[in-house]
Design an enzyme around this catalytic site. Structure first.
Site, PDB file in Angstrom:
ATOM      1  N   ASP A 116      45.404  47.640 -24.164  1.00  0.00           N
ATOM      2  CA  ASP A 116      46.712  48.113 -23.693  1.00  0.00           C
ATOM      3  C   ASP A 116      46.637  49.573 -23.238  1.00  0.00           C
ATOM      4  O   ASP A 116      46.344  50.469 -24.048  1.00  0.00           O
ATOM      5  CB  ASP A 116      47.695  47.928 -24.874  1.00  0.00           C
ATOM      6  CG  ASP A 116      49.138  48.062 -24.449  1.00  0.00           C
ATOM      7  OD1 ASP A 116      49.397  48.459 -23.299  1.00  0.00           O
ATOM      8  OD2 ASP A 116      50.002  47.776 -25.287  1.00  0.00           O
ATOM      9  N   GLY A 153      50.914  45.703 -14.942  1.00  0.00           N
ATOM     10  CA  GLY A 153      50.884  45.350 -13.521  1.00  0.00           C
ATOM     11  C   GLY A 153      50.550  46.517 -12.606  1.00  0.00           C
ATOM     12  O   GLY A 153      50.563  46.373 -11.379  1.00  0.00           O
ATOM     13  N   ASP A 177      57.338  45.345 -20.516  1.00  0.00           N
ATOM     14  CA  ASP A 177      57.569  44.448 -21.661  1.00  0.00           C
ATOM     15  C   ASP A 177      58.797  43.538 -21.519  1.00  0.00           C
ATOM     16  O   ASP A 177      59.853  43.948 -21.055  1.00  0.00           O
ATOM     17  CB  ASP A 177      57.758  45.261 -22.947  1.00  0.00           C
ATOM     18  CG  ASP A 177      56.470  45.966 -23.353  1.00  0.00           C
ATOM     19  OD1 ASP A 177      55.539  46.055 -22.528  1.00  0.00           O
ATOM     20  OD2 ASP A 177      56.422  46.430 -24.506  1.00  0.00           O
TER      21      ASP A 177
HETATM   22  C1  GLA Z   1      53.084  47.812 -25.204  1.00  0.00           C
HETATM   23  C2  GLA Z   1      52.755  46.371 -24.828  1.00  0.00           C
HETATM   24  C3  GLA Z   1      53.409  45.421 -25.818  1.00  0.00           C
HETATM   25  C4  GLA Z   1      52.928  45.736 -27.229  1.00  0.00           C
HETATM   26  C5  GLA Z   1      53.197  47.202 -27.560  1.00  0.00           C
HETATM   27  C6  GLA Z   1      52.552  47.603 -28.871  1.00  0.00           C
HETATM   28  O1  GLA Z   1      54.439  48.089 -25.062  1.00  0.00           O
HETATM   29  O2  GLA Z   1      53.192  46.103 -23.527  1.00  0.00           O
HETATM   30  O3  GLA Z   1      53.117  44.085 -25.483  1.00  0.00           O
HETATM   31  O4  GLA Z   1      51.556  45.457 -27.307  1.00  0.00           O
HETATM   32  O5  GLA Z   1      52.675  48.069 -26.553  1.00  0.00           O
HETATM   33  O6  GLA Z   1      52.750  48.963 -29.176  1.00  0.00           O
END
Ligand code: GLA
Length: 350
Positions: A116, A155, A176
């Site tokens: 991430d 994205g 998200d």
């Molecule tokens: C980001 C990701 C989420 C999740 C959070 C965790 O926002 O997009 O899917 O993994 O981090 O902190």
């Protein structure tokens, strides 16, 4: 297909929650329906030891024991990190420790990594993103353990164009999701046009499921699931599986609906017709038929129609209701149905 801790547990997640999710999947029909990966999201990390090895925090304890437990249920286990110094929730990231972390995940027995972007924004330029993701992919490959590589960078940089080239098996196409109809539908219906970038082994990921988390009504969750299967999306349940209601379970495990998502042709569906808030989506299937969703995004029930000329289909064609497992008969030129507010009719036409 599997489960991820984030949407329900967020940073409160513990090893006990992860075990409970695995227990549920193995016993409530989800495993038989195809759910395999039990994925820990953010907030498992502790500090690094004197050799720089990442340690879990006190809510997780022995990661190898946890992985063994999940494997003992015939399931696989996933973990989470960031290419930056910190994860999105402020825990230890993999920056400068990529090789070491990949090895550690493999030693513990992990089968899946969600990687991430988060604070990588502070140490890298956006145009370095491809190299940054490739670096972790190469480190994973060097462990010799097959590990699914899930790119999460919302994205940016049109990831669907390069995600597969850095070894991504799936890549998030959006920011998200949350447990509200408006957010889920904006994300889901915005996926139109990305279908050519998905295929076997490398998929667009419109984010994890919210089914069962309580913020949408029954029809809206049917829409969420119907849209995700037409999108050939990864199906990662995001609810508390230790407290799943029969209604939620029936949405998550409907065999004919899941068969659309998992269809061997591996083609992502797309929008084939739209009239204001009324949208018709279709996904070609391996047997020559089409899965079709009639989505009513308006605020009241409405009749809706799919015209067979919008699909390459001979007429008359047979229509089957996939949620209800019911043959609806043979129809010429079109099929019409009343669709509830925010609801969906999910059918197969052949
Ligand atoms: C980001 C990701 C989420 C999740 C959070 C965790 O926002 O997009 O899917 O993994 O981090 O902190």
């Amino acid at each position: 297909m599997g489960w991820n801790s984030w949407n329900h547990f967020a940073c409160k997640v513990t090893a006990a929650d992860v075990r409970a999710a695995a227990d549920a999947i193995a016993s409530n029909g989800m495993k038989d329906a195809g759910y395999v990966y039990v994925n820990i999201d953010d907030c498992w990390q502790g500090v690094r030891d004197s050799q720089g090895r990442i340690q879990p925090n006190e809510k997780f304890g022995d990661m190898k024991a946890l992985a063994d437990y999940i494997h003992g249920k015939g399931l696989k286990i996933g973990i989470y990190s960031s290419p930056g110094p910190k994860t999105c929730a402020g825990y230890e990231g993999s920056y400068g420790h990529e090789e070491q972390d990949a090895k550690q995940y493999a030693e513990w027995g992990f089968d899946y990594l969600k990687y991430d972007w988060c604070s990588a924004e502070k140490v890298y330029q956006r145009d370095q993103m491809i190299d940054v993701y490739k670096k972790m992919h190469d480190a994973l490959v060097r462990t010799g353990r097959p590990i699914v590589f899930s790119l999460c960078q919302y994205g940016y940089g049109r990831v669907w164009r390069w995600g597969a080239s850095v070894g991504g098996n799936l890549w998030r196409t959006t920011e998200d999701i949350n447990d509200h109809y408006d957010r889920m539908s904006v994300i889901g219906f915005d996926q139109d046009g990305l279908e050519s970038f998905a295929g076997p082994g490398h998929w667009n990921d419109p984010d994890m499921l919210e089914v069962g988390n309580g913020g949408m009504n029954h029809d809206e969750y049917l829409t969420h699931m119907s849209l995700w299967v037409l999108l050939t999306a990864p199906l990662l349940a995001g609810n508390d599986l230790s407290k799943t209601t029969p209604d939620t379970l029936s949405i998550l495990t409907n065999r004919e609906v899941i068969a659309v998502d998992q269809d061997a042709k591996g083609v992502q569906g797309r929008r084939i017709a739209q009239e204001g808030p009324l949208e018709v989506w279709a996904k070609p299937l391996a047997d020559g038929g089409f899965a079709v969703g009639l989505f009513n995004r308006s605020e009241s029930a409405s009749p809706m129609t799919v015209n067979f000329k919008d699909l390459e289909l001979r007429s008359p064609a047979t229509v089957r209701d996939l949620w209800q497992h019911k043959d609806l008969g043979s129809f010429s030129r079109s099929y019409s149905v009343e669709v509830p507010r925010h609801g969906t009719a999910l059918i197969k036409i052949r």
